[in-house]
Scaffold this active site. Structure first.
Site, PDB file in Angstrom:
ATOM      1  N   GLU A   1      52.176  22.379 -11.229  1.00 43.62           N
ATOM      2  CA  GLU A   1      52.702  21.093 -11.377  1.00 43.62           C
ATOM      3  C   GLU A   1      54.046  21.128 -11.084  1.00 43.62           C
ATOM      4  O   GLU A   1      54.668  20.342 -11.175  1.00 43.62           O
ATOM      5  CB  GLU A   1      52.458  20.679 -13.182  1.00 43.62           C
ATOM      6  CG  GLU A   1      52.979  21.807 -13.872  1.00 43.62           C
ATOM      7  CD  GLU A   1      52.820  21.470 -15.553  1.00 43.62           C
ATOM      8  OE1 GLU A   1      52.018  22.264 -15.967  1.00 43.62           O
ATOM      9  OE2 GLU A   1      53.408  20.522 -15.811  1.00 43.62           O
TER      10      GLU A   1
ATOM     11  N   HIS B   1      46.815  29.896 -24.056  1.00 40.60           N
ATOM     12  CA  HIS B   1      47.742  29.018 -23.614  1.00 40.60           C
ATOM     13  C   HIS B   1      48.910  29.061 -24.372  1.00 40.60           C
ATOM     14  O   HIS B   1      48.975  29.303 -25.571  1.00 40.60           O
ATOM     15  CB  HIS B   1      47.380  27.523 -23.128  1.00 40.60           C
ATOM     16  CG  HIS B   1      48.650  26.880 -22.694  1.00 40.60           C
ATOM     17  ND1 HIS B   1      49.346  27.409 -21.259  1.00 40.60           N
ATOM     18  CD2 HIS B   1      49.229  25.959 -23.182  1.00 40.60           C
ATOM     19  CE1 HIS B   1      50.280  26.371 -21.334  1.00 40.60           C
ATOM     20  NE2 HIS B   1      50.500  25.495 -21.998  1.00 40.60           N
TER      21      HIS B   1
ATOM     22  N   CYS C   1      48.906  22.452 -17.141  1.00 40.41           N
ATOM     23  CA  CYS C   1      48.857  23.816 -16.960  1.00 40.41           C
ATOM     24  C   CYS C   1      47.628  24.656 -17.052  1.00 40.41           C
ATOM     25  O   CYS C   1      47.667  25.627 -16.779  1.00 40.41           O
ATOM     26  CB  CYS C   1      49.546  24.301 -18.448  1.00 40.41           C
ATOM     27  SG  CYS C   1      50.971  23.802 -18.796  1.00 40.41           S
TER      28      CYS C   1
END
Lengths: 381, 139, 351
Positions: free
Chosen positions: C83, C238, C115
């Site tokens: 990103e 994550h 992400c």
């Protein structure tokens, strides 16, 4: 076959914001022409200049210079060989005379390096090195001198402080020269403490950025009236000009070859004066060692002990102050060197005069030696 | 609106800049970088491309403060003369976090980094720079 | 999972050398230590002035290809998940592919899904490799994560990359047993097209986004495979900070022991597309044949994947073929806010 220098003109090397390329060229050229007794009979103008395109948006400088100097119609060419442009122009002029293509040639070296901020000029000067190797990086123009200096210090186990005697000597000489950019004395211990350009090379190891112009009128034997000096021989050679390609970066390969060629064409035992290419301290040192004027690794020590100075042993080196202190208007420098040596052997140098000088060398090169020129200039009886 | 960095000049040299592709002379065996059209040593035109090893040792280095236009954010710029065995190269050094480690003999390896950026909207030049070796493999 | 499967043949990571202590950020913007201690992050990694997501991705990919022991020209697809693209239009994937000798016979594209873009790429590659459409594919997750200076996100938005070579099951160092993706339109965090920094919903990024989607994906994986937390040696999530992955792990029934080796955020902050994937790389650096690994990347916008990955005998010979995540963690020099602001281009200058 020889050509004769009849008149010379120089402009003080300086940040001449008020003078453009043609203004500077005219100042030097008119001086040289007047000293040579007038412009009649000038067949050719050979101009030397390296950065005219990028500083002043000017191509065919040779062509336009003719009209700008009131010499419309005269054959004209601009010669470029980076920092060696000036002596390259002299070589072309000399060839025209030797080959009977011309009787009188006006050689004009001119350069502007102050039209932009210094950071932009550093990018311009990076072009003196191989573009495929350097233009994609940000090394600038002093990095090669920095790398080379470090190799020198490591190889010969020399202290950096010992190198500082070179700029000190240059400044001492330049103090007398009215055309020099830097007219102030310099103590050796100041050099390593000054602004770092590319460690270990500092500002005081580096030529200053200044504009300038120098000119001379070169005549054939038959056309000459009142010569100052004669160009006995001028030779050149190309070289690798690169630390990464060279097996022995501490020897300037093109200079070795140019000097060898000169020695084939003429014979001489010693010279009295040398104006050589000390764009950086290290280049001055390596020039002396490449020519065998100093043993390898020993030039700094010799300089520190007074050799090559006006009162010291050996030929007097850079009585003008050299590129370091007289200055280095890139494409014009070689013409300054030729003019200075001519005045020395004529006994008429306005600065530090080498007494009884009869024979002198002018040595110019580009970068680390992609191109080297050596001219032997001698007095006339 | 202007572009100061040439597209084609960098694009033509992707193999030398991205992969350290040099040239080997079939006549005399010497290798040089970046590649020329004839051997700078013997003059022969019989050359073949060869990728140089991406790891070598520093012969010399310099720390540039007189940085050219466009390089202020990278100042000081570290430059090294690197011995790759078959030939030498001069390239920017990067990730020099401890200048006391900079010395002749330091093992360095080539990694891809930005070198020049053309303002806000222009091209980004990438090229290999050398950094103190971490053991990144060659592929 | 029925049908042919794919595996990880090589893995690699990259972390820049520079670390900014969170206390430096707090000093500049007037945060009280209690306001960021809860993030459980000490320092964040900062990319140097000559680095970007492309250069970081290049190095992670080089490490992955070396471990995979394949010729770059055998790679037939390159997905670059990020990103923080240096060019909004102009793929970083082709720059990396050219630089690594993968071009020209390859697919290549840059993917966006906050992400989890790289993770989507990994799923796509596993299908392409399992079906035989390609022999090997390369997926890279790389970010120089952005945050509005002065926003709480600035404490954790960091720089790093992870890369994987995906290929057939045969010869893989770890087999992707099964995987599932769970997405909804949930705008918890976004960056408008011309804007330099993202905006986020603070608390909204938690339950409705991170926790909902990770749990949705992982539970779906458990249901289709019949696996439960105790079947896994490692669980990698994550990791936007040091607390969330521990909490979601706990909520799903995992222990701290299973979660800890896949945690890198406490040391270097949130590397966005390299977040969970660098955790996976770190686990592969130390995993043993037979170990089962859960990996659950999450991307805002929002969605999560869940993978069940089983390590094979081949892994041992590959570990030392490239620097490990721990080697990059150990290579660090602490910098200050001024270095970070110059390096990340947040000082207003005329270019």
């Amino acid at each position: 076959m020889t050509s004769f220098i009849e008149g010379v003109g120089m402009v003080k090397v300086e940040r001449h914001y008020e003078k453009g390329l043609f203004d500077l060229a005219a100042e030097a050229a008119f001086s040289a022409i007047d000293q040579a007794g007038g412009a009649s009979g000038i067949d050719y103008i050979i101009a030397s200049n390296a950065l005219g395109e990028v500083q002043d948006e000017q191509l065919d400088l040779g062509g336009y210079l003719a009209s700008e100097l009131g010499l419309r119609g005269v054959r004209s060419l601009r010669v470029e060989a980076g920092e060696a442009s000036g002596l390259a122009a002299l070589a072309i002029a000399n060839s025209l005379i030797e080959s009977n293509m011309a009787d009188r040639v006006l050689v004009v070296g001119v350069e502007k390096v102050t039209e932009f901020q210094s950071a932009k000029v550093y990018r311009h000067l990076q072009m003196l090195f191989n573009s495929n190797s350097r233009s994609f990086y940000n090394a600038g123009f002093a990095a090669d001198a920095g790398l080379l200096t470090r190799v020198y210090l490591d190889t010969y186990d020399v202290d950096r402080e010992l190198l500082s005697y070179w700029p000190a000597l240059m400044h001492s000489n330049a103090k007398e020269n009215p055309y020099a950019m830097l007219n102030f004395a310099l103590k050796p211990d100041k050099v390593s403490k000054s602004q770092v350009m590319a460690d270990p090379v500092t500002l005081l190891d580096t030529f200053p950025l200044g504009d300038g112009a120098a000119a001379l009128v070169l005549s054939s034997k038959d056309s000459v009236n009142n010569p100052l000096a004669k160009v006995s021989a001028i030779e050149s050679a190309t070289g690798l000009g690169s630390m990464e390609l060279s097996d022995d970066p501490l020897t300037i390969d093109s200079l070795t070859e140019a000097y060898r060629r000169l020695q084939n064409v003429t014979s001489f035992e010693s010279v009295d004066v040398i104006e050589l290419h000390d764009s950086f301290t290290i280049m001055g040192i390596l020039t002396l060692e490449t020519l065998g004027l100093a043993p390898k690794g020993k030039a700094p020590e010799l300089i520190a002990n007074g050799a090559f100075s006006i009162n010291g042993r050996g030929p007097v080196v850079n009585p003008s102050g050299g590129l370091k202190a007289r200055g280095h208007p890139i494409g014009a420098t070689g013409v300054y060197q030729a003019a200075e040596v001519a005045l020395q052997v004529a006994g008429r140098f306005p600065g530090l005069q080498v007494r009884g000088a009869k024979r002198g060398l002018a040595i110019s090169m580009n970068g680390l030696g992609s191109n080297s020129y050596v001219a032997l200039i001698e007095g006339v009886e | 609106m202007s572009m100061d960095l040439s597209i084609s000049r960098h694009w033509r040299l992707r193999s030398p800049l991205y992969r350290l592709e040099g040239a080997r002379c079939k006549a005399c065996g010497r290798v040089h970088f970046p590649p020329k059209k004839a051997c700078p040593y013997c003059g022969s035109r019989e050359l073949e491309p060869v990728e140089l090893p991406k790891r070598g040792r520093l012969i010399s280095y310099t720390i540039v403060y007189a940085v050219p236009e466009g390089a202020r954010e990278y100042s000081p710029v570290y430059v090294g003369l690197v011995d790759l065995g078959v030939t030498k190269v001069v390239a920017e050094l990067t990730d020099v976090t401890d200048t006391s480690k900079l010395k002749r003999g330091l093992e360095v390896e080539a990694v891809l980094r930005r070198t020049r950026v053309d303002g806000e909207a222009g091209l980004i030049y990438y090229a290999l720079k050398f950094r103190p070796s971490m053991g990144v493999p060659d592929v | 999972m029925p049908g042919p499967r794919a595996g990880i043949h090589g893995w690699g990571a990259y972390i820049p050398a520079y670390r900014l202590p969170l206390s430096e950020i707090a000093k500049v913007w007037g945060w009280h230590p209690e306001q960021y201690k809860g993030l459980a992050v000490e320092e964040k990694s900062v990319a140097g002035p000559d680095e970007d997501s492309t250069t970081m991705g290049y190095e992670a990919a080089r490490n992955a290809i070396a471990r995979a022991q394949v010729k770059p020209s055998d790679i037939q697809s390159v997905f670059f998940g990020t990103e923080s693209k240096p060019y909004a239009v102009k793929p970083s994937a082709t720059i990396i592919a050219q630089a690594l000798g993968i071009t020209p016979y390859t697919m290549a594209s840059d993917l966006e899904f906050a992400c989890r873009a790289a993770s989507e790429g990994m799923r796509a590659l596993s299908g392409m490799a399992a079906s035989g459409l390609i022999k090997y594919g390369l997926v890279i997750g790389s970010d120089t994560a952005q945050a509005n200076p002065g926003d709480v996100l600035e404490f954790t938005a960091s720089s790093g990359a992870a890369a994987f070579v995906i290929g057939p099951e045969k010869g893989a160092a770890a087999i992707i047993e099964d995987s599932v993706t769970f997405v909804t339109d949930t705008p918890d965090f976004w960056r408008r097209a011309q804007e330099p920094y993202p905006l986020h919903g603070e608390g909204f990024t938690g339950e409705p986004a991170y926790f909902y989607h990770i749990e949705g994906a992982v539970k779906a994986l458990f249901e289709r495979t019949g696996l439960k937390p105790s079947d896994f040696k490692y669980a990698v999530f994550h990791q936007p900070n040091g607390k969330f992955p521990v909490k979601v792990g706990q909520d799903l029934g995992f222990t701290m022991d299973q979660v800890k080796d896949g945690l890198v955020t406490p040391m270097i902050g949130n590397t966005y597309n390299a977040s969970a994937l660098m955790g996976l790389a770190r686990v592969l650096d130390r995993a043993r044949p037979g170990d089962r690994i859960l990996v659950a990347p999450f991307g805002s916008g929002a969605g999560s994947d869940a993978y069940s990955i089983v390590v094979t005998d081949t892994i041992e010979s590959k570990k030392t073929l490239a620097p490990t995540v721990d080697q990059y963690l150990a290579r660090k020099v602490v910098v200050d806010y001024s270095f970070y602001s110059k390096s990340r281009g947040i000082i207003l200058t005329i270019k």
